[in-house]
Structure formats: C-alpha cells, structure tokens
Motif scaffolding. Sequence first.
Motif, PDB file in Angstrom:
ATOM      1  N   ALA A  37       1.180  -1.354  -0.410  1.00 18.22           N
ATOM      2  CA  ALA A  37       0.063  -0.169   0.285  1.00 18.22           C
ATOM      3  C   ALA A  37       1.170   1.083   0.037  1.00 18.22           C
ATOM      4  N   ASN A  38       0.432   2.600  -1.227  1.00 23.96           N
ATOM      5  CA  ASN A  38       1.430   3.273  -1.098  1.00 23.96           C
ATOM      6  C   ASN A  38      -0.221   4.528  -0.894  1.00 23.96           C
ATOM      7  N   HIS A  39       0.955   5.733  -0.639  1.00 29.27           N
ATOM      8  CA  HIS A  39      -0.455   6.929  -0.477  1.00 29.27           C
ATOM      9  C   HIS A  39       0.367   7.898  -1.814  1.00 29.27           C
ATOM     10  N   ILE A  40      -0.264   8.155  -1.952  1.00 26.68           N
ATOM     11  CA  ILE A  40      -0.069   8.578  -3.329  1.00 26.68           C
ATOM     12  C   ILE A  40      -0.676   9.822  -3.870  1.00 26.68           C
ATOM     13  N   PRO A  41      -0.539  10.939  -4.338  1.00 27.30           N
ATOM     14  CA  PRO A  41      -1.781  11.903  -4.636  1.00 27.30           C
ATOM     15  C   PRO A  41      -1.747  11.862  -6.531  1.00 27.30           C
ATOM     16  N   PHE A  42      -3.210  11.563  -6.501  1.00 22.00           N
ATOM     17  CA  PHE A  42      -3.295  11.603  -7.570  1.00 22.00           C
ATOM     18  C   PHE A  42      -3.981  12.691  -8.515  1.00 22.00           C
ATOM     19  N   ARG A  60      11.683   7.237  -7.970  1.00 25.22           N
ATOM     20  CA  ARG A  60      12.683   5.809  -8.140  1.00 25.22           C
ATOM     21  C   ARG A  60      12.740   5.304  -7.146  1.00 25.22           C
ATOM     22  N   ALA A  61      13.441   5.193  -6.312  1.00 27.42           N
ATOM     23  CA  ALA A  61      13.425   3.802  -5.392  1.00 27.42           C
ATOM     24  C   ALA A  61      12.510   3.114  -4.465  1.00 27.42           C
ATOM     25  N   ASN A  62      11.455   3.959  -4.625  1.00 29.47           N
ATOM     26  CA  ASN A  62       9.651   3.032  -3.875  1.00 29.47           C
ATOM     27  C   ASN A  62      10.428   1.934  -5.284  1.00 29.47           C
ATOM     28  N   PRO A  63      10.143   0.217  -5.367  1.00 28.46           N
ATOM     29  CA  PRO A  63      10.637  -0.587  -5.678  1.00 28.46           C
ATOM     30  C   PRO A  63       8.617  -1.157  -5.887  1.00 28.46           C
ATOM     31  N   VAL A  64       7.370  -0.310  -6.127  1.00 24.27           N
ATOM     32  CA  VAL A  64       6.384  -0.771  -6.320  1.00 24.27           C
ATOM     33  C   VAL A  64       5.920  -1.077  -7.967  1.00 24.27           C
ATOM     34  N   ASP A 150      19.255  22.856 -13.780  1.00 22.48           N
ATOM     35  CA  ASP A 150      19.370  21.423 -13.700  1.00 22.48           C
ATOM     36  C   ASP A 150      18.526  20.428 -12.316  1.00 22.48           C
ATOM     37  N   TYR A 151      18.571  21.196 -11.407  1.00 22.72           N
ATOM     38  CA  TYR A 151      17.747  20.991  -9.911  1.00 22.72           C
ATOM     39  C   TYR A 151      16.481  20.438 -11.133  1.00 22.72           C
ATOM     40  N   ILE A 152      15.495  20.290 -11.281  1.00 19.17           N
ATOM     41  CA  ILE A 152      14.856  20.325 -11.481  1.00 19.17           C
ATOM     42  C   ILE A 152      15.060  18.777 -12.564  1.00 19.17           C
ATOM     43  N   ALA A 153      15.479  18.143 -13.411  1.00 19.58           N
ATOM     44  CA  ALA A 153      16.061  17.276 -14.355  1.00 19.58           C
ATOM     45  C   ALA A 153      16.530  15.962 -13.162  1.00 19.58           C
ATOM     46  N   SER A 154      17.512  16.916 -12.180  1.00 21.58           N
ATOM     47  CA  SER A 154      17.695  15.465 -11.153  1.00 21.58           C
ATOM     48  C   SER A 154      16.538  15.383 -10.331  1.00 21.58           C
ATOM     49  N   MET A 155      15.644  16.144 -10.039  1.00 24.78           N
ATOM     50  CA  MET A 155      14.498  15.862  -9.619  1.00 24.78           C
ATOM     51  C   MET A 155      13.523  14.772 -10.226  1.00 24.78           C
ATOM     52  N   LEU A 156      13.546  14.839 -11.568  1.00 25.47           N
ATOM     53  CA  LEU A 156      12.740  14.150 -11.996  1.00 25.47           C
ATOM     54  C   LEU A 156      13.120  12.631 -12.642  1.00 25.47           C
ATOM     55  N   LYS A 157      14.660  12.859 -12.949  1.00 27.08           N
ATOM     56  CA  LYS A 157      14.977  11.555 -12.745  1.00 27.08           C
ATOM     57  C   LYS A 157      14.418  10.101 -11.725  1.00 27.08           C
ATOM     58  N   ALA A 158      14.490  11.315 -10.742  1.00 21.95           N
ATOM     59  CA  ALA A 158      14.392  10.552  -9.133  1.00 21.95           C
ATOM     60  C   ALA A 158      13.135   9.958  -8.975  1.00 21.95           C
ATOM     61  N   ILE A 159      11.907   9.404 -10.202  1.00 26.18           N
ATOM     62  CA  ILE A 159      10.146   9.703 -10.160  1.00 26.18           C
ATOM     63  C   ILE A 159      10.208   9.089 -11.295  1.00 26.18           C
ATOM     64  N   VAL A 160       9.303   8.237 -11.096  1.00 27.77           N
ATOM     65  CA  VAL A 160       8.597   7.636 -12.038  1.00 27.77           C
ATOM     66  C   VAL A 160       6.967   7.426 -12.197  1.00 27.77           C
TER      67      VAL A 160
END
Length: 211
Positions: A37-42, A60-64, A150-160
């Motif tokens: 179960a994961n709590h996520i804003p949709f 990205r670190a979330n295995p779900v 560059d900061y936004i780009a790095s943040m976007l790479k960290a999510i799926v």
Amino acid sequence: MYVPAHFDEPRAEALHELIVQHPLGILFTNGESGLDANHIPFELKAAQGQFGVLQAHVARANPVWQDVKDGDEVLVVFRGAEAYISPTWYPSKHETHKQVPTWNYKVVHAHGRITIRDDERYVRGLVALLTRTHESSQPEPWKMTDAPKDYIASMLKAIVGIEIEITRLVGKFKLGQNKEARDIRGAAQALKDSGKIVLGEAMLAGVDAES
C-alpha cells in the motif's frame, strides 16, 4: 467493500468530485512481493476512458513500480469526510434508548489496470499538471521554472510515472440514510457544532433532498 443499498453512491460525477477534492489516495497492489500500500496524490482525467484515468508518480527508489507489471489489477482508495457519531445526538435515543455509536464517512474505491510510465516527457508533464492544480490557490503559485533547470532535471530522474485506467468505481457515502430524518438532522448539527462542517452539511443535504 460491503455497500448496503442505502449507502451506495453510483453517480460517477459524485465519485469523481470526491477524488478531486481528496486526491491523496492509497494505492493497493499485489505484485511479486505480495500486498503493498502506498499513499500517493493522484490527478484525475475524468473524461478519459469509461470511468476516468488516474495519474501519479512515485519515487524511483520505491519498489512498487518494478513489483507490478503493465496491466496488473490495482485498487486506489480515496477517503473524504469522516467522523464518529454519538447516539446521544439522536433525538430518538432519548425516547427509546435504542441507538448505538457509529461512524459516518464518504469513500471511493477505484479499481483499475496500472501502466508504468518511465519516460521523462510524461513525468515532466505530470509534475507540471500537479503543480498547477495544487499551487493555484497560493497567493504566489510556485512553478517548475522557479527552480534551476538542472535541479528540476535531477528531481525528474528520481521519479517514475504511473497511470491507472479505472475499470470500476464503487462509492459508499454513509451519511445516516438508514436513520429517521430528525436523527440525521440532530447528528448533522452536532457535527457542525464540533467543527465537522463538511460531513454535517453532506448529511443535511441528503435528508433535505428527500424532504
């Protein structure tokens, strides 16, 4: 979910409204590692598909996102207003003493099929959309361009990104519909007096519509 007939809310527009007003859902999956179960804003795309499409992102670190496969069935639960109901709020209780405590609430279960969207363009667009939605009420809305590229780009790479095509919507609005009108009004007024205004108004709206 057990839904007695008097608590059933079948109107898609009412269920969509609750999702929009309470976008933090609980995503339930049953992937290779079992139940999770994961709590996520949709973000809800109500006009897409038969019942709408839900969009969100996870770390990205979330295995779900690796634990499920495209097309897997998932469940997202959205909870609206809720509160404890004391039997002392019912006028009939003081006459017959035949009342017990309960809990009133509004909840939506969105069943659907998940798709993983691991591409930068999709994630960037989704983050921009979520930002516009939730920053719109701020006196000075934050924008992605407020931060270094560059900061936004790095943040976007960290999510799926994830996308869920809703295949079935189930709504349960437990607002005392099985009680006498005077008892509903008594409990609704007590809720409003205690600060639970949204739930109290919802109960009153239901009983007034039947009057």
